[in-house]
Design an enzyme around this catalytic site. Sequence first.
Site, short mmCIF file in Angstrom:
data_model
loop_
_atom_site.label_atom_id
_atom_site.label_comp_id
_atom_site.label_asym_id
_atom_site.label_seq_id
_atom_site.Cartn_x
_atom_site.Cartn_y
_atom_site.Cartn_z
CG ASP A 26 -2.15 0.83 1.11
OD1 ASP A 26 -2.51 1.46 0.01
OD2 ASP A 26 -2.89 1.34 2.14
CG HIS A 66 -0.55 2.26 -9.40
ND1 HIS A 66 -0.80 1.95 -7.97
CD2 HIS A 66 -1.58 3.19 -9.84
CE1 HIS A 66 -1.66 2.39 -7.63
NE2 HIS A 66 -2.24 3.11 -8.61
CG ASN A 105 -7.94 -2.21 -5.21
OD1 ASN A 105 -6.87 -2.85 -5.02
ND2 ASN A 105 -8.20 -1.14 -4.47
#
Length: 231
Positions: A20, A37, A68
């Site tokens: 995370d 990402h 998500n």
Amino acid sequence: MSGDQPQDCAAARHVAIIMDGNGRWAKAKGLPRVMGHRRGVEAVRALVRSVEDMGLECLTLYAFSSENWKRPEGEVDDLMNLMRKFIKSDLPEFIANDVRLHIIGDWQGLAPDIVAMLENALEKTSGGSRTLAVALNYGAQQEIVRAAAKAAAQGEVTEESIAAHLDTAQLPPLDLLIRTSGEVRLSNFLLWQSAYAEMLFVDTLWPDFTPEHLRQALEDFGGRERRYGGR
Ligand code: IPE
Ligand code: IPE
Ligand code: MG
């Protein structure tokens, strides 16, 4: 689950990580989320390369939760495209390094081309000795419901019969669950498997998490006493 004797922590066999903090990493640097990402994928790559040195049998990574999908479409697309790129670029390395890929979650529900890529990767890596388990479209509550339904269809519903139908049935028991980024919650990850797992919550944002952080986490784990309800 019962009957285990208290014991000092032996070496960890199975570590799982809730990766995370990619968005906050990017935001802190004034970059678009997708950059977080991307750097997160680089952190994954470095970690997977270190698994053998750490003596781990299995590393499970939470890559995309069943929740998500609630994110903006553009971000979901970015994540899916990164997944495609990662499988394509890293599959040869998995094969060369004896890494067996395993997927947990409702991965058949992903886009057909990703499902096909994953099926190919699973087949090509099936002989590997160390396992990289990736949680894709994964939700622990859904996993438990699926497992319980299968157990019921086959006979008695017991702790053992549910565990035997979980997506993790072939993996070693979970020793240590790590979450990065300072959040202290499980976000629907490995709820059944973490019943007696050790937990470690670190402030490091996922793109900054290195094999050295994992080494430290394993050292911390080594100093813990697991009691399993005994004394
Ligand atoms: C983790 O980073 C990656 C996924 C959940 C796919 P986040 O995107 O959740 O980053 P934060 O929590 O917003 O910082
Ligand atoms: C958990 O992180 C899912 C993954 C790391 C893939 P989230 O960022 O989605 O969790 P919440 O929303 O903060 O609980
Ligand atoms: Mg997050």
